[in-house]
Design an enzyme around this catalytic site. Structure first.
Site, mmCIF file in Angstrom:
data_model
loop_
_atom_site.group_PDB
_atom_site.id
_atom_site.type_symbol
_atom_site.label_atom_id
_atom_site.label_comp_id
_atom_site.label_asym_id
_atom_site.label_seq_id
_atom_site.Cartn_x
_atom_site.Cartn_y
_atom_site.Cartn_z
ATOM 1 N N LYS A 207 2.801 -18.529 9.726
ATOM 2 C CA LYS A 207 3.082 -19.949 9.555
ATOM 3 C C LYS A 207 3.770 -20.526 10.791
ATOM 4 C CE LYS A 207 4.668 -21.286 5.561
ATOM 5 N NZ LYS A 207 5.581 -21.578 4.422
ATOM 6 N N GLU A 213 6.139 -8.988 14.295
ATOM 7 C CA GLU A 213 5.093 -7.993 14.120
ATOM 8 C C GLU A 213 3.714 -8.604 14.343
ATOM 9 O OE1 GLU A 213 8.523 -6.875 11.343
ATOM 10 O OE2 GLU A 213 7.474 -8.696 11.955
ATOM 11 N N GLY A 272 5.172 -16.791 1.243
ATOM 12 C CA GLY A 272 4.208 -15.825 1.750
ATOM 13 C C GLY A 272 3.569 -14.987 0.676
ATOM 14 N N ARG A 273 4.368 -14.506 -0.271
ATOM 15 C CA ARG A 273 3.832 -13.623 -1.310
ATOM 16 C C ARG A 273 3.031 -14.381 -2.366
ATOM 17 N NH1 ARG A 273 9.125 -14.217 -1.267
ATOM 18 N NH2 ARG A 273 10.325 -14.858 -3.104
ATOM 19 N N GLU A 358 10.386 -8.691 -4.048
ATOM 20 C CA GLU A 358 10.922 -9.671 -3.115
ATOM 21 C C GLU A 358 11.366 -10.920 -3.867
ATOM 22 O OE1 GLU A 358 9.473 -10.030 1.159
ATOM 23 O OE2 GLU A 358 8.673 -11.885 0.288
ATOM 24 N N HIS A 389 -3.363 13.002 -12.692
ATOM 25 C CA HIS A 389 -3.188 14.324 -12.096
ATOM 26 C C HIS A 389 -2.018 14.347 -11.118
ATOM 27 C CE1 HIS A 389 -7.006 16.004 -13.687
ATOM 28 N NE2 HIS A 389 -7.361 14.722 -13.696
ATOM 29 N N LYS A 513 15.799 -7.503 10.318
ATOM 30 C CA LYS A 513 15.053 -8.038 11.466
ATOM 31 C C LYS A 513 15.992 -8.542 12.549
ATOM 32 C CE LYS A 513 12.390 -10.962 9.193
ATOM 33 N NZ LYS A 513 11.286 -11.914 8.929
#
Length: 549
Positions: A207, A213, A272-273, A358, A389, A513
């Site tokens: 954005k 990153e 964002g999520r 979050e 399993h 961060k």
């Protein structure tokens, strides 16, 4: 907006505490009652949801619904849909629901109808997707695009990659999408391996166009592109033809070399999520096409409408959110398993980890006061039957209470047979059997009746009374995937509303961060910066510097 209601001060909370203290679950008996099963079986859009195998009684359900009333969940829901600034710490509206409204809807934020802007961006995304899919958009050498590489992180990655994997049967032949998110250079190196730069398109999703990153990976990919295209192409034209952006920072987009006309924006009221249904879904729209993406959005909207309008007794997101509160706050559950019996949904639990943890991993309420009870759960899971399993042993015979959601589809994406055996039927037999086994268990007498030696009878007893919710749909279509995502969005909302927390900020991701920027010079060799670190961090950095070849 007024401060949140303290849930622990409500009459319903006290009633639930009393019910929990005296509760001795007996799912074996309860599940012999057809009326209980029928009352516990609900529909929400295209989803069929069976809540009958949960550790609740009619009295618990009644008290949970009363808790929702006393904590004003419906009022907060309506405020969200109405565009009020319920994200208090950032003073923002929360309107991911506006992203999937029909084009004649009106949704106002601060006196402005946002829907025209939403649909204009959507129109531009669809137009671009059609160009890539048809071959009208080509790379700098004139060849059509064969691979789209999505560069993002967090919500700019988890949503698109999860949805792309889930909708693999709908992806256009000849198109492949790859996703780069981790700043570990291994991620970019492996995702770029084997690609032809002349047929590769990059979608950079940030954005602010400043996410460390994402921009690091974008620069790595730009360098790779220009080096591998060779010196005969115009570098500026190459970047413009092979990079587009999902961002509103048009000056930074242009400085990178991307034509601002090829930047697709979204708004500060989209977290964002919660953004896979925004322009963040551009890669997905290219992969499956505008028509399927529109079906995806329609699925979200169908669940939104169910959550907004259904009566409390039949409101699936409301009831599932309240169930989670019951398990966390009254029965001591700390984790929640999501177990899709669909390999296509193998990234869905990871997507839900960000959405739920979050959102609700908070220790203060939206008015700044400390919470008065436990909040959040650790969400986790893997597809069946792989998980059977691996970790199902803990679900069946462990000492921890782990509510689990089982998700399955009546029709497989790839119907295959083993001789005359329908493999999907074998697969779903496991789905049905596991929830039954978790609910009913196996008594010592039943184990003995099988001829088991007495000394190992205890090891083969299953206590049962392990709670599950079963969610089914006809097939995993774009519409159904949208409904599943929206279902968990609203479940998360309900929990946060009861706990009185702001489910839409994420300040907890900031500190690490910030410190990384301070530590970076020390990692790179600055001894003065190293001296400013604590002894433990100094020791770790020294180890790195000594062993980096």
């Amino acid at each position: 907006m007024t401060g949140p209601v303290d849930p622990t001060a409500t009459d319903a909370w006290q009633r639930l505490s009393d019910l929990a203290a005296g509760y001795e679950p007996d799912l074996r008996s309860r599940l012999t009652d057809p009326e209980w099963v029928e009352r516990s079986s609900l529909t929400a859009a295209d989803l069929f949801v069976d809540l009958s195998k949960n550790l609740v009684t009619p009295e618990v359900w009644k008290a949970l619904r009363e808790l929702a009333v006393e904590t004003e969940v419906a009022a907060r829901r309506d405020a969200m849909f109405g565009g009020e600034h319920i994200n208090v710490t950032e003073d923002r509206a929360v309107l991911h629901t506006a992203l999937r409204q029909p084009d004649d809807a009106v949704v106002e934020v601060d006196g402005k109808d946002v829907e025209p802007d939403v649909h204009e961006v959507l129109r531009r995304v669809y137009e671009f997707a059609d160009k890539v899919r048809s071959g009208a958009w080509t790379g700098v050498t004139g060849r059509r695009i064969a691979t789209v590489v999505n560069i993002g992180i967090g919500g700019s990655d988890l949503g698109p990659v999860m949805a792309y994997e889930a909708l693999a049967p709908y992806v256009q032949d000849g198109l492949e999408c790859r996703f780069i998110s981790n700043i570990d250079p291994t991620d970019a190196a492996r995702k770029l391996a084997g690609l032809d730069p002349a047929t590769t398109l990059f979608v950079v999703s940030s954005k602010t166009f400043g996410t460390l990153e994402t921009l690091t990976n974008a620069r790595l990919c730009r360098t790779w592109l220009l080096e591998h295209l060779g010196g005969d192409v115009d570098q500026g034209e190459a970047v413009a033809k092979h990079f587009v952006a999902v961002s509103t920072a048009l000056d930074k987009v242009a400085a990178f070399g991307i034509d601002p006309d090829n930047a697709f924006g979204f708004w500060d009221w989209v977290g964002g999520r919660y953004s896979v249904d925004s322009a963040i879904g551009t890669t997905l729209a290219i992969a499956v096409g505008p028509e399927r993406f529109a079906e995806f959005l329609a699925g979200f909207h169908a669940m939104d409408e169910h959550f907004r309008t259904a009566e409390p007794e039949a409101n699936v997101p409301l009831l599932m959110g309240l169930l989670n509160v019951w398990y966390v706050n009254f029965l001591g559950a700390e984790t929640h398993a999501v177990l899709p019996y669909s390999q296509l949904l193998h990234r869905f639990p990871a997507y839900l980890q960000q959405l739920t943890m979050e959102s609700n991993g908070k220790g203060v309420r939206w008015d700044g006061r400390e919470v008065t009870t436990e909040t959040g759960e650790v969400f986790w899971g893997e597809p069946g039957t792989n998980g059977q399993h691996a970790f199902y042993q803990l679900l069946h015979q462990g000492t921890r209470l782990i509510p689990a959601d089982f998700i399955a589809f009546a029709n497989p994406a790839y119907p295959l047979k083993d001789g005359d055996t329908d493999v999907h039927e074998v697969f779903l037999a496991n789905f049905f059997a596991q929830t039954k086994a978790l609910a009913f268990g196996k008594t010592a007498d039943e184990v003995r009746a099988e001829g088991t030696r007495e000394e190992i009878v205890p090891a083969r007893v299953f206590t049962g009374n392990r709670p599950t919710t079963s969610i089914m749909a006809p097939e995993l279509s774009p519409r159904v995937l949208g409904q599943l995502i929206a279902l968990y969005e609203h479940i998360t909302f309900v929990e946060g509303a009861v706990w009185g927390i702001d489910s839409f900020d994420q300040w907890g991701v900031e500190l690490g961060k910030q410190l990384a920027l301070q530590v970076a010079p020390a990692v790179a060799g600055d001894d003065d910066a190293l001296a400013e670190q604590d002894p433990s961090t100094q020791q770790l950095i020294r180890y790195y510097r000594e062993h980096r070849s």
